[in-house]
Design a protein around this motif. Structure first.
Motif, mmCIF file in Angstrom:
data_model
loop_
_atom_site.group_PDB
_atom_site.id
_atom_site.type_symbol
_atom_site.label_atom_id
_atom_site.label_comp_id
_atom_site.label_asym_id
_atom_site.label_seq_id
_atom_site.Cartn_x
_atom_site.Cartn_y
_atom_site.Cartn_z
ATOM 1 N N GLU A 1 41.796 26.823 41.527
ATOM 2 C CA GLU A 1 41.916 25.413 41.923
ATOM 3 C C GLU A 1 40.553 24.728 41.895
ATOM 4 O O GLU A 1 40.408 23.626 41.346
ATOM 5 C CB GLU A 1 42.520 25.333 43.325
ATOM 6 C CG GLU A 1 42.616 23.928 43.887
ATOM 7 C CD GLU A 1 43.036 23.916 45.343
ATOM 8 O OE1 GLU A 1 42.633 22.974 46.068
ATOM 9 O OE2 GLU A 1 43.749 24.851 45.784
ATOM 10 N N PHE A 2 39.551 25.367 42.466
ATOM 11 C CA PHE A 2 38.216 24.760 42.516
ATOM 12 C C PHE A 2 37.606 24.648 41.125
ATOM 13 O O PHE A 2 36.899 23.677 40.828
ATOM 14 C CB PHE A 2 37.296 25.561 43.428
ATOM 15 C CG PHE A 2 37.685 25.552 44.881
ATOM 16 C CD1 PHE A 2 38.376 24.485 45.430
ATOM 17 C CD2 PHE A 2 37.345 26.607 45.716
ATOM 18 C CE1 PHE A 2 38.738 24.469 46.780
ATOM 19 C CE2 PHE A 2 37.684 26.605 47.068
ATOM 20 C CZ PHE A 2 38.381 25.530 47.593
ATOM 21 N N MET A 3 37.856 25.644 40.266
ATOM 22 C CA MET A 3 37.326 25.604 38.905
ATOM 23 C C MET A 3 38.054 24.587 38.032
ATOM 24 O O MET A 3 37.524 24.148 37.015
ATOM 25 C CB MET A 3 37.426 26.991 38.256
ATOM 26 C CG MET A 3 36.509 28.049 38.824
ATOM 27 S SD MET A 3 36.749 29.643 37.995
ATOM 28 C CE MET A 3 36.158 29.288 36.335
ATOM 29 N N GLY A 4 39.293 24.276 38.414
ATOM 30 C CA GLY A 4 40.092 23.364 37.606
ATOM 31 C C GLY A 4 40.610 23.987 36.332
ATOM 32 O O GLY A 4 40.931 23.286 35.367
ATOM 33 N N ARG A 5 40.758 25.321 36.349
ATOM 34 C CA ARG A 5 41.265 26.044 35.179
ATOM 35 C C ARG A 5 41.752 27.415 35.623
ATOM 36 O O ARG A 5 41.310 27.938 36.657
ATOM 37 C CB ARG A 5 40.190 26.204 34.109
ATOM 38 C CG ARG A 5 38.954 26.969 34.557
ATOM 39 C CD ARG A 5 38.157 27.535 33.385
ATOM 40 N NE ARG A 5 38.901 28.602 32.716
ATOM 41 C CZ ARG A 5 38.506 29.174 31.587
ATOM 42 N NH1 ARG A 5 37.391 28.776 30.986
ATOM 43 N NH2 ARG A 5 39.208 30.151 31.039
ATOM 44 N N PRO A 6 42.641 28.029 34.857
ATOM 45 C CA PRO A 6 43.056 29.397 35.194
ATOM 46 C C PRO A 6 41.945 30.390 34.890
ATOM 47 O O PRO A 6 41.051 30.130 34.071
ATOM 48 C CB PRO A 6 44.279 29.629 34.298
ATOM 49 C CG PRO A 6 44.093 28.695 33.145
ATOM 50 C CD PRO A 6 43.381 27.495 33.692
ATOM 51 N N LEU A 7 42.023 31.531 35.531
ATOM 52 C CA LEU A 7 41.067 32.597 35.241
ATOM 53 C C LEU A 7 41.334 33.257 33.891
ATOM 54 O O LEU A 7 40.432 33.860 33.309
ATOM 55 C CB LEU A 7 41.110 33.647 36.354
ATOM 56 C CG LEU A 7 40.404 33.243 37.648
ATOM 57 C CD1 LEU A 7 40.801 34.155 38.797
ATOM 58 C CD2 LEU A 7 38.895 33.251 37.456
ATOM 59 N N ALA A 8 42.548 33.147 33.395
ATOM 60 C CA ALA A 8 42.894 33.753 32.107
ATOM 61 C C ALA A 8 41.954 33.227 31.022
ATOM 62 O O ALA A 8 41.818 32.018 30.825
ATOM 63 C CB ALA A 8 44.338 33.445 31.748
ATOM 64 N N GLY A 9 41.279 34.153 30.349
ATOM 65 C CA GLY A 9 40.366 33.795 29.277
ATOM 66 C C GLY A 9 38.971 33.421 29.722
ATOM 67 O O GLY A 9 38.073 33.257 28.879
ATOM 68 N N ALA A 10 38.737 33.286 31.027
ATOM 69 C CA ALA A 10 37.398 32.937 31.516
ATOM 70 C C ALA A 10 36.471 34.144 31.406
ATOM 71 O O ALA A 10 36.875 35.287 31.620
ATOM 72 C CB ALA A 10 37.471 32.475 32.966
ATOM 73 N N ARG A 11 35.225 33.871 31.063
ATOM 74 C CA ARG A 11 34.214 34.931 31.042
ATOM 75 C C ARG A 11 33.620 35.038 32.441
ATOM 76 O O ARG A 11 33.010 34.095 32.947
ATOM 77 C CB ARG A 11 33.124 34.622 30.017
ATOM 78 C CG ARG A 11 33.604 34.666 28.572
ATOM 79 C CD ARG A 11 32.424 34.809 27.632
ATOM 80 N NE ARG A 11 31.769 36.111 27.804
ATOM 81 C CZ ARG A 11 30.593 36.439 27.227
ATOM 82 N NH1 ARG A 11 29.942 35.549 26.492
ATOM 83 N NH2 ARG A 11 30.067 37.624 27.415
#
Length: 253
Positions: free
Chosen positions: A34-44
């Motif tokens: 939520e805080f990042m504004g994106r899913p963790l999927a695919g994040a480095r």
């Protein structure tokens, strides 16, 4: 004993640590997303002070591309056994062995307090991509539960340390303590619990640095007394541990 020596004391109990330490609730990683504004999927993601991989496994479960950073020999060995497909590099948060602007997220689960924030904050900002996030979190004890508060006081007396305050720092103080002053930040606290066998609870208790530096004799005597006390509270032999996971996220400009 120095903070570094206390941190490295976990290597002697890496097996116990991996088997008995609590994980983290799904709502905590929901808050990170939520805080990042994106899913963790695919994040480095770099999980620093990864230990035996408790948080790393959760990040991988969300589809993140994770590299672990761990300074301890014993912890790294346990990590490789638990998560053989995840790369682990040796290093610590004060000098990250990672390239500039290479990661979307850096996480410290139960590990940020072992760093020198005057060095670790700039290091994290160096490694993060613009707009990337540094997330630090801890499982803290729910001290409004009477038996947990009483145990906390007994541990402090036995180990000769000052018991931590039952009052949680407000957001402003939490930001200052973390070394995040001047950065955009967000915070979330998640209450959760787990029910474990009494033996697991005692193994978890004995895996904390305050006991590891005491040596086996002092730890064994305390845990034997604690087993008797907890048998009276939990006659079925299972213990409900209640935590408040405290998450603080800072963003690279």
């Amino acid at each position: 004993m120095t903070g570094t020596a206390r941190a490295r004391s976990f290597d002697r109990a890496a097996g116990r640590y991996g088997a008995s330490r609590p994980s983290y609730p799904p709502a905590l990683l929901d808050a990170v997303e939520e805080f990042m504004g994106r899913p963790l999927a695919g994040a480095r993601v770099a999980d620093v002070g990864a230990g035996t991989g408790i948080a790393t496994a959760l990040l991988c479960g969300r589809g993140a591309e994770v590299v672990a950073v761990e300074p301890g020999d014993g912890m790294a060995a346990e990590f490789r056994e638990a998560l053989p497909g995840v790369p682990v590099v040796r290093g610590d948060g004060n000098a990250l062995p990672l390239a500039d602007a290479s990661h979307d997220l850096i996480t410290y689960a139960q590990a940020w307090h072992w760093t020198d924030t005057g060095r670790s904050v700039p290091e994290a900002l160096r490694v993060l991509r613009p707009g990337g996030a540094l997330a630090v979190w801890w499982n803290t004890h729910a001290l409004d539960v009477p038996w947990i508060a009483a145990q906390r006081d007994r541990v402090a007396r036995h180990c000769g340390v000052q018991p931590p305050s039952a009052a949680r720092p407000d957001d402003g103080r939490a930001v200052r303590l973390a070394g995040f002053t001047g950065l955009r930040t967000a915070r979330r606290q998640v209450r959760w619990s787990r029910t474990v066998p009494l033996d697991t609870h005692l193994e978890n208790l004995g895996s904390h640095s305050a006991f590891l530096v005491l040596g086996e004799a002092g730890t064994r005597a305390f845990l034997a007394e604690e087993r008797g006390r907890l048998r009276e509270i939990f006659p079925a032999g299972t213990v409900e541990e209640t935590y408040v996971a405290d998450l603080l996220v800072a963003f690279r400009p």
